[in-house]
Each structure stands twice: as C-alpha cells, then as structure tokens.
Design a protein around this motif. Sequence first.
Motif, PDB file in Angstrom:
ATOM      1  N   TYR A  86      -1.051   6.326   4.995  1.00  0.00           N
ATOM      2  CA  TYR A  86      -1.289   6.584   6.554  1.00  0.00           C
ATOM      3  C   TYR A  86      -2.705   5.830   6.842  1.00  0.00           C
ATOM      4  N   ASP A  87      -3.575   5.816   6.033  1.00  0.00           N
ATOM      5  CA  ASP A  87      -4.715   5.088   6.270  1.00  0.00           C
ATOM      6  C   ASP A  87      -4.500   3.762   6.346  1.00  0.00           C
ATOM      7  N   TRP A  89      -1.803   2.492   7.582  1.00  0.00           N
ATOM      8  CA  TRP A  89      -1.135   2.422   9.010  1.00  0.00           C
ATOM      9  C   TRP A  89      -2.144   2.603  10.280  1.00  0.00           C
ATOM     10  N   GLU A  90      -3.169   3.559  10.010  1.00  0.00           N
ATOM     11  CA  GLU A  90      -3.945   3.952  11.060  1.00  0.00           C
ATOM     12  C   GLU A  90      -5.075   2.699  11.278  1.00  0.00           C
ATOM     13  N   LYS A 111       0.625   6.866  15.694  1.00  0.00           N
ATOM     14  CA  LYS A 111      -0.173   7.640  14.743  1.00  0.00           C
ATOM     15  C   LYS A 111       0.594   8.784  14.013  1.00  0.00           C
ATOM     16  N   GLY A 114       3.240   7.390  11.936  1.00  0.00           N
ATOM     17  CA  GLY A 114       2.692   6.763  10.755  1.00  0.00           C
ATOM     18  C   GLY A 114       2.481   7.880   9.649  1.00  0.00           C
ATOM     19  N   GLN A 115       2.186   9.107  10.122  1.00  0.00           N
ATOM     20  CA  GLN A 115       2.116  10.239   9.109  1.00  0.00           C
ATOM     21  C   GLN A 115       3.153  10.763   8.442  1.00  0.00           C
ATOM     22  N   THR A 116       4.204  10.394   9.082  1.00  0.00           N
ATOM     23  CA  THR A 116       5.691  10.838   8.338  1.00  0.00           C
ATOM     24  C   THR A 116       6.209   9.726   7.799  1.00  0.00           C
ATOM     25  N   GLN A 119       7.166   9.689   3.893  1.00  0.00           N
ATOM     26  CA  GLN A 119       6.946  11.008   3.281  1.00  0.00           C
ATOM     27  C   GLN A 119       8.355  11.739   3.189  1.00  0.00           C
TER      28      GLN A 119
END
Length: 170
Positions: A86-87, A89-90, A111, A114-116, A119
């Motif tokens: 995620y880091d 990705w962001e 965003k 990207g968190q998912t 995962q």
Amino acid sequence: MKWIGALLLLCATTWGGFEFARRLNERPKQIRQLKNALQVLEAEILYGQSPVIEACEKVAKQVPAPLAWFFEEFSASLKQSSSSLYDVWEDRLDRYWSISALGEGEKEIMKQFGQTLGQHDFAGQQKHIRLALSHLERELQEAQEQQQRYSKMVKSLGFLSGLLIILLFI
C-alpha cells in the motif's frame, strides 16, 4: 509596444482556457483507460493467477501512457522496496496524479483499492476490483457531464477574460 503586450496577454489567456478544456476532455478518456486497466488486472490476478508484481507488469504493456508508466513504476518499486504494498501504491499514485487529468474522486477510489490489493483471496480481490470499477463508472458519468457542460465555456472564458483585461488597461 502596447499592442504587442495586449496580443501576448490575449494569447496567454486563450491558451489557458484551451488547456483547461483539454484537461476536461482528457478526464473521461483517462477514466475509461483506468477502468480497462483494472479489468486487465482482474483477469491477470484471477484467471492468470499472477502475483501482483507480474500482473502490474502485464497491465503496463496493455494500457497507454501515462497510465502504463504508473503500473511500470509500481511493479518496479515493489521489486526494489521493502515497504508495504500500500505504501508503494500510494507513493506511485501521488506521483502519477500530477501528470494525469484525473480528479481527486478517482484518486480516492484508487487509494481505497490499493488498501485491499493483495490482501484477500481471489474472490475477495474480485469483489474489490468490481467495487472500484463501479465507483469509477460513477466518476466517468460525472466527468462526461462536466465535459459537456464546461468545455466550450472555458475556451470562450479564456479568450474573453483576456479581452476584458486588455480593455481595462487600454
């Protein structure tokens, strides 16, 4: 000398209006490209069962620039970085957004996506991709409405604001 300055001012404001209109026209196109990229990513992850790094490399080969640059840099950064997915990705998202015509709504959707990413299992990942696609569809409709409503107006406004400034100074 005055007339040359007035002509330069008129050209600058007209160019500004046309540039803003170009960004309004590019936004729906880039949202469609982003939706296509997510669909390709979905196919690579679910059906090709590729890891995220390889899936992003394949997506980069199938989408046009500047979106391809985002996926290329993302996969390259994942290989080199010890940061979380995620880091990375962001970080890549923030760098890409400055060169795209996409808005803040699309950035927030990406965003959240990207968190998912990476995962969940295949079914969960597919649900999150579908959710992002539905949100992007809503943003696409809004972008098309804005394009139709404001594109001609900002072109004219650029020219007319330059003309007004010239008339005020003369």
